[in-house]
Design a protein around this motif. Sequence first.
Motif, PDB file in Angstrom:
ATOM      1  N   ASN A 258       0.840  -1.202   0.000  1.00 13.69           N
ATOM      2  CA  ASN A 258       0.000   0.000   0.000  1.00 13.69           C
ATOM      3  C   ASN A 258       0.874   1.250   0.000  1.00 13.69           C
ATOM      4  O   ASN A 258       0.906   2.012   0.971  1.00 13.69           O
ATOM      5  CB  ASN A 258      -0.939  -0.011   1.216  1.00 13.69           C
ATOM      6  N   LEU A 259       1.596   1.445  -1.081  1.00 12.14           N
ATOM      7  CA  LEU A 259       2.525   2.570  -1.188  1.00 12.14           C
ATOM      8  C   LEU A 259       2.839   2.791  -2.659  1.00 12.14           C
ATOM      9  O   LEU A 259       3.047   1.836  -3.404  1.00 12.14           O
ATOM     10  CB  LEU A 259       3.819   2.245  -0.432  1.00 12.14           C
ATOM     11  N   TRP A 260       2.866   4.039  -3.091  1.00 12.95           N
ATOM     12  CA  TRP A 260       3.337   4.372  -4.435  1.00 12.95           C
ATOM     13  C   TRP A 260       4.852   4.401  -4.334  1.00 12.95           C
ATOM     14  O   TRP A 260       5.418   5.124  -3.502  1.00 12.95           O
ATOM     15  CB  TRP A 260       2.777   5.733  -4.848  1.00 12.95           C
ATOM     16  N   ALA A 261       5.541   3.605  -5.128  1.00 15.68           N
ATOM     17  CA  ALA A 261       7.002   3.528  -5.027  1.00 15.68           C
ATOM     18  C   ALA A 261       7.610   3.389  -6.413  1.00 15.68           C
ATOM     19  O   ALA A 261       7.243   2.495  -7.170  1.00 15.68           O
ATOM     20  CB  ALA A 261       7.402   2.344  -4.154  1.00 15.68           C
ATOM     21  N   ARG A 262       8.537   4.278  -6.734  1.00 14.76           N
ATOM     22  CA  ARG A 262       9.206   4.245  -8.030  1.00 14.76           C
ATOM     23  C   ARG A 262      10.662   4.683  -7.870  1.00 14.76           C
ATOM     24  O   ARG A 262      11.051   5.278  -6.874  1.00 14.76           O
ATOM     25  CB  ARG A 262       8.536   5.193  -9.031  1.00 14.76           C
ATOM     26  N   GLN A 263      11.440   4.402  -8.911  1.00 15.64           N
ATOM     27  CA  GLN A 263      12.822   4.854  -8.980  1.00 15.64           C
ATOM     28  C   GLN A 263      12.995   5.701 -10.220  1.00 15.64           C
ATOM     29  O   GLN A 263      12.460   5.379 -11.283  1.00 15.64           O
ATOM     30  CB  GLN A 263      13.779   3.658  -9.059  1.00 15.64           C
ATOM     31  N   ALA A 264      13.741   6.769 -10.086  1.00 13.70           N
ATOM     32  CA  ALA A 264      14.075   7.626 -11.223  1.00 13.70           C
ATOM     33  C   ALA A 264      15.582   7.589 -11.413  1.00 13.70           C
ATOM     34  O   ALA A 264      16.334   7.746 -10.455  1.00 13.70           O
ATOM     35  CB  ALA A 264      13.609   9.059 -10.967  1.00 13.70           C
ATOM     36  N   SER A 265      16.006   7.348 -12.651  1.00 17.74           N
ATOM     37  CA  SER A 265      17.442   7.311 -12.918  1.00 17.74           C
ATOM     38  C   SER A 265      17.895   8.438 -13.838  1.00 17.74           C
ATOM     39  O   SER A 265      19.076   8.572 -14.107  1.00 17.74           O
ATOM     40  CB  SER A 265      17.837   5.953 -13.516  1.00 17.74           C
ATOM     41  N   THR A 266      16.959   9.237 -14.307  1.00 20.03           N
ATOM     42  CA  THR A 266      17.302  10.406 -15.121  1.00 20.03           C
ATOM     43  C   THR A 266      16.456  11.590 -14.656  1.00 20.03           C
ATOM     44  O   THR A 266      15.410  11.416 -14.027  1.00 20.03           O
ATOM     45  CB  THR A 266      17.018  10.158 -16.620  1.00 20.03           C
ATOM     46  N   ALA A 267      16.902  12.779 -15.005  1.00 21.49           N
ATOM     47  CA  ALA A 267      16.137  13.985 -14.661  1.00 21.49           C
ATOM     48  C   ALA A 267      14.765  13.948 -15.326  1.00 21.49           C
ATOM     49  O   ALA A 267      13.774  14.384 -14.738  1.00 21.49           O
ATOM     50  CB  ALA A 267      16.912  15.230 -15.072  1.00 21.49           C
ATOM     51  N   LYS A 268      14.679  13.404 -16.525  1.00 22.72           N
ATOM     52  CA  LYS A 268      13.398  13.311 -17.227  1.00 22.72           C
ATOM     53  C   LYS A 268      12.425  12.421 -16.445  1.00 22.72           C
ATOM     54  O   LYS A 268      11.257  12.764 -16.265  1.00 22.72           O
ATOM     55  CB  LYS A 268      13.606  12.762 -18.634  1.00 22.72           C
TER      56      LYS A 268
ATOM     57  N   VAL B 169       5.244  -3.973  -6.822  1.00 23.00           N
ATOM     58  CA  VAL B 169       5.123  -5.019  -5.822  1.00 23.00           C
ATOM     59  C   VAL B 169       3.681  -5.144  -5.403  1.00 23.00           C
ATOM     60  O   VAL B 169       3.004  -4.156  -5.157  1.00 23.00           O
ATOM     61  CB  VAL B 169       5.998  -4.683  -4.584  1.00 23.00           C
ATOM     62  N   GLY B 170       3.205  -6.381  -5.253  1.00 21.41           N
ATOM     63  CA  GLY B 170       1.918  -6.665  -4.645  1.00 21.41           C
ATOM     64  C   GLY B 170       0.744  -6.310  -5.436  1.00 21.41           C
ATOM     65  O   GLY B 170      -0.351  -6.293  -5.125  1.00 21.41           O
TER      66      GLY B 170
END
Length: 100
Positions: free
Chosen positions: A49-59, A99-100
């Motif tokens: 129950n969480l919004w989770a992401r990774q960003a690897s560029t400024a875009k 996830v989930g």
Amino acid sequence: MGRWNAPRRSLLLVHPDGAGSKATNEDLNLFFALSPDYAGIAKAAAGGNLWARQASTAKQLDELLPEAIESVKNGIGAVLDAHLGGPQGKYPGERNVNVG
């Protein structure tokens, strides 16, 4: 790239001129090529129950930040793990967490 140097320091205090003093962190398995997936860990700890992401560029950061804010406005926590390592970023390819 992460390094955990406590074992190396301990080794050097006891055997400053020993064979281990000439070994690399990779040789001693004290080297981690990628950072942990903090967003994925946070989402798993929240039972999904969480919004989770990774960003690897400024875009990607520019695209994902409004989504994170919107999630929080809707009462769902957000973790945006940003590792900006130049135009290619730290992570090759897409690594959004689902996830989930």
